[in-house]
Write a protein that holds these residues in place. Structure first.
Motif, PDB file in Angstrom:
ATOM      1  N   PHE A 127       0.917  -1.243  -0.002  1.00 51.55           N
ATOM      2  CA  PHE A 127      -0.023  -0.077   0.108  1.00 51.55           C
ATOM      3  C   PHE A 127       0.950   1.245   0.036  1.00 51.55           C
ATOM      4  CE2 PHE A 127      -1.986   3.403   2.329  1.00 51.55           C
ATOM      5  CZ  PHE A 127      -3.201   3.787   1.784  1.00 51.55           C
ATOM      6  N   MET A 128       1.682   1.408   0.810  1.00 48.62           N
ATOM      7  CA  MET A 128       2.756   2.470   0.834  1.00 48.62           C
ATOM      8  C   MET A 128       3.524   2.957  -0.219  1.00 48.62           C
ATOM      9  SD  MET A 128       1.720   3.723   3.643  1.00 48.62           S
ATOM     10  CE  MET A 128       2.994   5.022   3.975  1.00 48.62           C
ATOM     11  N   HIS A 129       3.904   1.576  -0.909  1.00 47.19           N
ATOM     12  CA  HIS A 129       4.884   1.789  -2.086  1.00 47.19           C
ATOM     13  C   HIS A 129       3.593   2.401  -3.265  1.00 47.19           C
ATOM     14  CE1 HIS A 129       7.119   0.890  -5.632  1.00 47.19           C
ATOM     15  NE2 HIS A 129       6.250   0.249  -6.205  1.00 47.19           N
ATOM     16  N   CYS A 130       2.458   1.570  -3.464  1.00 43.69           N
ATOM     17  CA  CYS A 130       1.650   2.291  -4.394  1.00 43.69           C
ATOM     18  C   CYS A 130       1.243   3.910  -4.352  1.00 43.69           C
ATOM     19  CB  CYS A 130       0.402   1.268  -4.304  1.00 43.69           C
ATOM     20  SG  CYS A 130       0.612  -0.375  -4.929  1.00 43.69           S
ATOM     21  N   PHE A 131       1.015   3.901  -2.900  1.00 47.79           N
ATOM     22  CA  PHE A 131       0.523   5.387  -2.344  1.00 47.79           C
ATOM     23  C   PHE A 131       1.902   6.414  -2.964  1.00 47.79           C
ATOM     24  CE2 PHE A 131       0.689   8.843   0.484  1.00 47.79           C
ATOM     25  CZ  PHE A 131      -0.732   9.344   0.309  1.00 47.79           C
ATOM     26  N   GLN A 132       3.103   6.103  -2.719  1.00 51.45           N
ATOM     27  CA  GLN A 132       4.112   6.927  -3.120  1.00 51.45           C
ATOM     28  C   GLN A 132       4.156   7.018  -4.612  1.00 51.45           C
ATOM     29  OE1 GLN A 132       7.387   5.009  -1.198  1.00 51.45           O
ATOM     30  NE2 GLN A 132       7.075   5.828   0.705  1.00 51.45           N
ATOM     31  N   VAL A 133       3.952   5.916  -5.427  1.00 51.75           N
ATOM     32  CA  VAL A 133       3.980   6.151  -6.954  1.00 51.75           C
ATOM     33  C   VAL A 133       2.848   6.857  -7.390  1.00 51.75           C
ATOM     34  CG1 VAL A 133       3.564   4.801  -8.971  1.00 51.75           C
ATOM     35  CG2 VAL A 133       5.049   3.930  -7.194  1.00 51.75           C
ATOM     36  N   VAL A 134       1.724   6.683  -6.694  1.00 44.58           N
ATOM     37  CA  VAL A 134       0.191   7.373  -7.147  1.00 44.58           C
ATOM     38  C   VAL A 134       0.361   9.221  -6.671  1.00 44.58           C
ATOM     39  CG1 VAL A 134      -1.955   7.961  -6.670  1.00 44.58           C
ATOM     40  CG2 VAL A 134      -1.286   5.657  -7.081  1.00 44.58           C
ATOM     41  N   GLU A 135       1.293   9.215  -5.441  1.00 44.59           N
ATOM     42  CA  GLU A 135       1.528  10.768  -5.235  1.00 44.59           C
ATOM     43  C   GLU A 135       2.569  11.140  -6.236  1.00 44.59           C
ATOM     44  OE1 GLU A 135       2.803  13.092  -1.018  1.00 44.59           O
ATOM     45  OE2 GLU A 135       3.771  11.235  -1.602  1.00 44.59           O
ATOM     46  N   SER A 136       3.724  10.707  -6.459  1.00 45.15           N
ATOM     47  CA  SER A 136       4.605  11.111  -7.301  1.00 45.15           C
ATOM     48  C   SER A 136       3.718  11.210  -8.694  1.00 45.15           C
ATOM     49  CB  SER A 136       5.661  10.040  -7.623  1.00 45.15           C
ATOM     50  OG  SER A 136       6.358  10.273  -6.514  1.00 45.15           O
ATOM     51  N   ASN A 137       3.166  10.481  -9.303  1.00 43.98           N
ATOM     52  CA  ASN A 137       2.542  10.857 -10.670  1.00 43.98           C
ATOM     53  C   ASN A 137       1.596  11.929 -10.487  1.00 43.98           C
ATOM     54  OD1 ASN A 137       3.589   8.413 -11.520  1.00 43.98           O
ATOM     55  ND2 ASN A 137       1.947   7.089 -11.244  1.00 43.98           N
ATOM     56  N   ALA A 138       0.720  11.973  -9.279  1.00 40.12           N
ATOM     57  CA  ALA A 138      -0.103  13.400  -9.280  1.00 40.12           C
ATOM     58  C   ALA A 138       0.651  14.562  -9.212  1.00 40.12           C
ATOM     59  CB  ALA A 138      -1.033  13.101  -8.070  1.00 40.12           C
ATOM     60  N   ALA A 139       1.879  14.454  -8.495  1.00 39.35           N
ATOM     61  CA  ALA A 139       2.668  15.781  -8.693  1.00 39.35           C
ATOM     62  C   ALA A 139       3.249  16.065 -10.077  1.00 39.35           C
ATOM     63  CB  ALA A 139       3.713  15.543  -7.600  1.00 39.35           C
ATOM     64  N   LEU A 140       3.569  14.807 -11.000  1.00 41.10           N
ATOM     65  CA  LEU A 140       3.914  15.000 -12.162  1.00 41.10           C
ATOM     66  C   LEU A 140       2.607  15.976 -13.131  1.00 41.10           C
ATOM     67  CD1 LEU A 140       5.938  12.182 -12.971  1.00 41.10           C
ATOM     68  CD2 LEU A 140       6.794  14.394 -12.967  1.00 41.10           C
TER      69      LEU A 140
END
Length: 148
Positions: A127-140
């Motif tokens: 979950f934490m890994h997925c959350f970090q990826v989604v957060e990075s993508n949202a920032a991009l």
């Protein structure tokens, strides 16, 4: 998952957090935004300007300014000049804000564990890994919108 499902998911989390904050807001006569500003400054002492709060919390600068004025007037915040850049104003929580911050920290220590209750260590790591990826993508996506 559809976008409406994702937005409903985040709204449920935000709603649960707001319900848990409600007693603190009532006790100290604060709005949720004012509480969020105090907690942000407490948790991120290196990001101390209204502009940084606005960018990170995705709250319009004029709304931040309004709440900062109220917090200063109530004695919960002080404005200090920044020696290295006199155009910047450092926002600092006062001693009077400490009871709010203590209650907020206690809430934060309860909230996330309550959200992830029932997840195994492996599920939480995923979950934490997925959350970090989604957060990075949202920032991009956000940065690309601002540039384009």
């Amino acid at each position: 998952m559809t976008i409406s499902t994702l937005l409903a998911f985040t709204a449920k989390i935000e709603g649960a957090y707001e319900m848990m904050c409600h007693p603190i807001l009532e006790e100290f006569g604060l709005s949720k935004t004012s509480f969020d500003i105090l907690m942000f400054l407490s948790e991120h002492p290196d990001r101390f300007t209204a502009k940084e709060i606005s960018a990170t919390k995705n709250i319009r600068a004029n709304v931040i300014s309004l709440h900062v004025d109220k917090l200063v007037h109530s004695g919960y915040l002080m404005r200090q000049s920044v020696d290295t850049d006199r155009r910047k104003v450092r926002l600092v929580c006062t001693e009077q804000a400490q009871p709010i911050l203590d209650r907020g920290r206690a809430l934060h220590q309860k909230f996330f564990p309550a959200l992830i209750e029932g997840l195994s260590k492996e599920e939480l790591a995923c979950f934490m890994h997925c959350f970090q990826v989604v957060e990075s993508n949202a920032a991009l996506l956000q940065n690309n919108q601002q540039e384009g």
